[in-house]
Design an enzyme around this catalytic site. Structure first.
Site, mmCIF file in Angstrom:
data_model
loop_
_atom_site.group_PDB
_atom_site.id
_atom_site.type_symbol
_atom_site.label_atom_id
_atom_site.label_comp_id
_atom_site.label_asym_id
_atom_site.label_seq_id
_atom_site.Cartn_x
_atom_site.Cartn_y
_atom_site.Cartn_z
ATOM 1 N N ASP A 193 1.075 -6.240 -2.152
ATOM 2 C CA ASP A 193 -0.340 -6.252 -2.513
ATOM 3 C C ASP A 193 -0.503 -6.160 -4.027
ATOM 4 O O ASP A 193 -1.302 -6.884 -4.636
ATOM 5 C CB ASP A 193 -1.042 -5.088 -1.822
ATOM 6 C CG ASP A 193 -2.517 -5.005 -2.195
ATOM 7 O OD1 ASP A 193 -3.246 -5.989 -1.982
ATOM 8 O OD2 ASP A 193 -2.934 -3.952 -2.710
ATOM 9 N N GLU A 263 1.736 -9.466 3.010
ATOM 10 C CA GLU A 263 1.952 -8.688 1.787
ATOM 11 C C GLU A 263 3.366 -8.117 1.749
ATOM 12 O O GLU A 263 3.999 -8.060 0.682
ATOM 13 C CB GLU A 263 0.928 -7.552 1.712
ATOM 14 C CG GLU A 263 -0.494 -8.026 1.465
ATOM 15 C CD GLU A 263 -1.536 -6.934 1.667
ATOM 16 O OE1 GLU A 263 -2.677 -7.138 1.233
ATOM 17 O OE2 GLU A 263 -1.206 -5.884 2.269
#
Length: 304
Positions: A193, A263
């Protein structure tokens, strides 16, 4: 073919240990040849070989491709093998093996010696009968615009395919906490992320300039790396088919799980190959600059 791979090695920073196979004694002689080449590389000043966690590919072209499975499935030093424009012998894959490397098969659309349909049929037999190979560890490419020769595109894509050296990280990225709370993908998702956010920020700044109001920059970034966008990317590369979740959650794979899986894969890519590796993923998966500009405008459309 050697010139193509030598050029790639110089540009991409990998070592070609045994660039040829000149031993007439078959695969046994080839193994001795590879071992001798390994010793030569190991003796070079400043070289640590093989590096910890290194990916080690054995590849063969045409007739040489027939020997790859005889070595690749028997010696754990090889993490992957590639058969380039060579006939596949399914019997090599169906016997018990000491190693289970990832396998690449490729030929050209105009290759009369190893036609695409012949290689495809052999690949299907191998998938059906091999205990060492799964669909996720077998890659078949039959669409190269070539006759019986390795193209630059084919060589580059083979190197890209094999470049993910620490496959344990990739496996970890595909395990949700519901399946293994002690070894799940949460920390990799956190890292991914952050990497995606920084990459997006870099591209937005390059596209819009430092004078753009911060509010517009933030809005563009939120749209481009939104949870919805990560879910879309996860599905586009098939993570919904391979993500491991708890047994009691069958049919309950949520969008959050998929977004976190994407992610986590990005986090694994960053851990394995650094920011440049993440850049390649980003440029391949995310919208181009024109869409960045549109997303930053008031009323701009959501990333698709």
């Amino acid at each position: 073919m050697q010139d193509i791979f030598q050029d790639l090695a110089e540009r991409r920073g990998f070592i070609i240990v045994a660039p040829d196979s000149s031993n007439p004694e078959g695969w046994g002689g080839d193994l001795a040849h590879i071992q001798a080449c390994e010793e030569e590389v190991r003796s070079m000043p400043g070289v640590c070989f093989p590096p910890l966690g290194a990916a080690y590919l054995i590849a063969g072209f045409s007739g040489g491709a027939m020997y790859c499975p005889l070595l690749g499935f028997r010696y754990p030093r090889f993490s992957a093998q590639a058969l380039l424009h060579g006939h596949l012998q399914p019997a090599c894959f169906l016997s018990p093996a000491a190693n289970a490397p990832h396998l690449w098969l490729s030929t050209g659309s105009r290759d009369a010696l190893v036609p695409p349909h012949v290689l495809q049929e052999a690949a299907e037999r191998v998938k059906a009968g091999s205990r060492e190979l799964s669909s996720s560890s077998l890659t078949v490419r039959l669409d190269y615009d070539a006759a019986h020769e390795v193209t630059v595109q084919e060589a580059e894509e083979l190197v890209d395919w094999h470049a993910f050296s620490n496959r344990w990280l990739l496996r970890l990225a595909l395990v949700h906490s519901s399946a293994a709370p002690e070894t799940d993908n949460a920390s990799l998702a956190w890292l991914g992320d952050a990497a995606l956010g920084l990459m997006t920020t870099e591209h937005i700044m390059a596209a819009l300039g430092a004078g753009t109001p911060v509010g517009q920059l933030t809005k563009a970034r939120e749209r481009l790396v939104s949870r919805q966008e990560c879910v879309r990317q996860a599905r586009s590369i098939g993570l919904d088919q391979v993500l491991v979740i708890g047994q009691g959650m069958a049919g309950q794979m949520s969008q959050n799980m998929l977004a976190e899986a994407y992610e986590a894969v990005v986090g694994a890519v960053y851990t394995d190959g650094g920011f440049e590796a993440v850049r390649k993923v980003y440029l391949k998966h995310f919208p181009p600059i024109q869409q960045l500009l549109a997303a930053a405008q008031p009323g701009g459309v959501e990333g698709n």
